[in-house]
Design a protein around this motif. Structure first.
Motif, mmCIF file in Angstrom:
data_model
loop_
_atom_site.group_PDB
_atom_site.id
_atom_site.type_symbol
_atom_site.label_atom_id
_atom_site.label_comp_id
_atom_site.label_asym_id
_atom_site.label_seq_id
_atom_site.Cartn_x
_atom_site.Cartn_y
_atom_site.Cartn_z
ATOM 1 N N PRO A 1 0.804 -1.232 0.000
ATOM 2 C CA PRO A 1 0.000 0.000 0.000
ATOM 3 C C PRO A 1 0.835 1.279 0.000
ATOM 4 O O PRO A 1 0.346 2.338 -0.393
ATOM 5 N N TRP A 2 2.104 1.193 0.431
ATOM 6 C CA TRP A 2 2.953 2.387 0.487
ATOM 7 C C TRP A 2 4.109 2.319 -0.512
ATOM 8 O O TRP A 2 5.041 3.120 -0.438
ATOM 9 N N ALA A 3 4.043 1.357 -1.442
ATOM 10 C CA ALA A 3 5.161 1.145 -2.368
ATOM 11 C C ALA A 3 5.461 2.375 -3.221
ATOM 12 O O ALA A 3 6.595 2.581 -3.656
ATOM 13 N N HIS A 4 4.460 3.209 -3.445
ATOM 14 C CA HIS A 4 4.661 4.406 -4.280
ATOM 15 C C HIS A 4 5.371 5.514 -3.527
ATOM 16 O O HIS A 4 5.833 6.494 -4.126
ATOM 17 N N ASP A 5 5.467 5.394 -2.194
ATOM 18 C CA ASP A 5 6.069 6.443 -1.366
ATOM 19 C C ASP A 5 7.189 5.842 -0.517
ATOM 20 O O ASP A 5 6.938 5.277 0.555
#
Length: 476
Positions: free
Chosen positions: A363-367
């Motif tokens: 869920p936080w892979a983009h950040d």
């Protein structure tokens, strides 16, 4: 050694000339100061006489003066420090001995500032000064600032920024280019020691002191380890430093990712009629029949544009990262890299971190910033718990690449390897990675290394650009 006829005793070695003696004085002083902080009066006075005689500032001999402060007062020296210890092209004729003495004085300064040990607690100002001096050493070795220690300079050449050929360490001026694989980790180790000796929590609690800190891998590692013990202003300053480092490395890695072409041109999609896509050469060629010799003017009936749309196939990228203490550098770099690929069209990125437990960070892979704040560095290693999370994500093996980053020192080796081999046989692309650092240095369990080789999926160990290339090849 002088030449002599067979049967004759070799003649006496030639006497060193004045330039050789001056270099010897400078290097003896360097060695003396590296191994004994107490200055030798005779070497100091002799070195001062040499430095003044060749027109260099005496501040070069002041151990408390940073290289940056010397350059600030004498800007003409900046160019001399760049590439100072890289191999020089061989030229016919006599060596410029005066220039060699000058280079020896400058090299002694930067080496002493970086490698001389100083006991006691370290202040934020002292750490910042050492980091600045280390950047000057990296520049002297032909690398970008930060490249050897990892971080902002990861866009440089793998293993260093200079050619391995040169005059050799024993030449007139130190050529340390061949030692770059060892120098990088050594610099990182020195920096980590300085960070550990610094009262980091007190520094972070003071905004003025925290502002003096320069983000580096060693500092980020310490912040990530201690983040749960920070609060208030200290935690806010720690997050700001992590954010700065992440943003700087992201910019470097994004440039590497975007250098390669992404997929084949899709000519079924009409090109966008915007100025940046205008094909000027083709437009001129196609309209040459409209050239008016009398007016010396080309009349354009039609504009031609380049195709930019590319054919891509949806791909899934599953990144599994060992977050144990030995893999901090890889954890940081691969978290950032995963976020960059998550921003590419039609690439579905999943991120898993593990030690003895596994954590799905998708869920936080983009950040990468938020991802790193959720990691817990340290602990043991059990890759089977990570495989339990990764296997269900391989829905379409032919369109899936699994990148597993670890040193592979596992206690359930056979069980983990069997599951990895099953992933490989399913048709998914399995890429085992031993290290994803800027220096390229990493240790991999020989047991796993041999079995991955037999499986046809050799371990990638080296510069992060190798992994970027592998992923671009598969995903595009």
């Amino acid at each position: 050694m002088t030449g002599h006829s067979p049967g004759q005793a070799p003649g006496p070695a030639p006497e060193p000339d004045a330039a050789d003696k001056r270099r010897q004085v400078l290097y003896w002083r360097l060695l003396a100061r590296l191994f004994d902080p107490e200055e030798q009066a005779s070497l100091e006075s002799a070195s001062l006489a040499v430095v003044e005689d060749i027109g260099l500032p005496p501040a070069l001999l002041d151990p408390d003066a940073s290289v940056g402060s010397v350059v600030q007062r004498h800007p003409e020296l900046a160019e001399e420090f760049d590439g100072l210890m890289t191999p020089e092209p061989e030229e016919d004729g006599e060596r410029d001995r005066a220039a060699e003495v000058r280079r020896a004085a400058l090299a002694s300064k930067v080496l002493l500032n970086v490698f001389a040990s100083r006991p006691g607690n370290v202040t934020a100002e002292q750490l910042a000064r050492w980091q600045s001096d280390a950047e000057w050493l990296e520049r002297a070795l032909g690398c970008r600032p930060g490249e050897l220690r990892g971080g902002r300079g990861t866009g440089g050449r793998p293993g260093g920024g200079v050619s391995p050929t040169g005059t050799g360490v024993g030449g007139p001026t130190p050529d340390l280019s061949r030692l770059l694989p060892e120098i990088g980790p050594e610099l990182g180790s020195i920096e980590a020691g300085l960070v550990q000796r610094m009262r980091l929590r007190e520094v972070l609690a003071d905004p003025a002191l925290a502002a003096r800190l320069t983000p580096s891998m060693s500092l980020i590692e310490q912040l990530l380890r201690d983040k749960d013990n920070l609060s208030g202003v200290a935690l806010s300053n720690a997050k700001a430093l992590i954010r700065r480092y992440v943003d700087e490395v992201t910019e470097v890695l994004r440039t590497q990712v975007e250098k390669s072409t992404v997929g084949e041109l899709d000519r079924s999609v009409p090109p966008k009629r915007v100025f940046r896509n205008l094909d000027i050469d083709r437009t001129i060629w196609k309209n040459l029949t409209n050239w008016s010799p009398e007016e010396e003017r080309l009349y354009v009936d039609r504009l031609y544009y380049r195709h930019t749309s590319r054919k891509t196939t949806p791909q899934r990228l599953v990144v599994v990262v060992d977050q144990s203490g030995s893999m901090v550098d890889s954890m940081v770099n691969c978290t950032i890299l995963a976020s960059i690929f998550a921003g590419l069209p039609k690439v579905d990125v999943h991120l898993i971190a593990y030690d003895t437990q596994a954590l799905d960070l998708t869920p936080w892979a983009h950040d990468p910033f938020e991802t790193l704040l959720r990691t817990k560095l340290g602990g043991g290693t059990d890759g089977t718990v990570a495989m339990a999370l990764a296997q269900p994500k391989i829905a379409e093996p032919r369109n899936t690449v699994v990148v597993w980053i670890s040193d592979f020192y596992e206690w359930r080796r056979q069980e983990l390897f069997d599951s990895m081999a099953a992933v490989h046989r399913s048709g998914a692309k399995f890429i085992p990675v031993g290290s994803v650092t800027s220096s390229g240095r990493g240790s991999v369990d020989p047991w796993f290394r041999e079995r991955f080789k037999d499986l046809g999926t050799p371990v990638i160990s080296g510069h992060i650009k190798k992994l970027v290339h592998e992923l671009k090849t598969f995903l595009t």
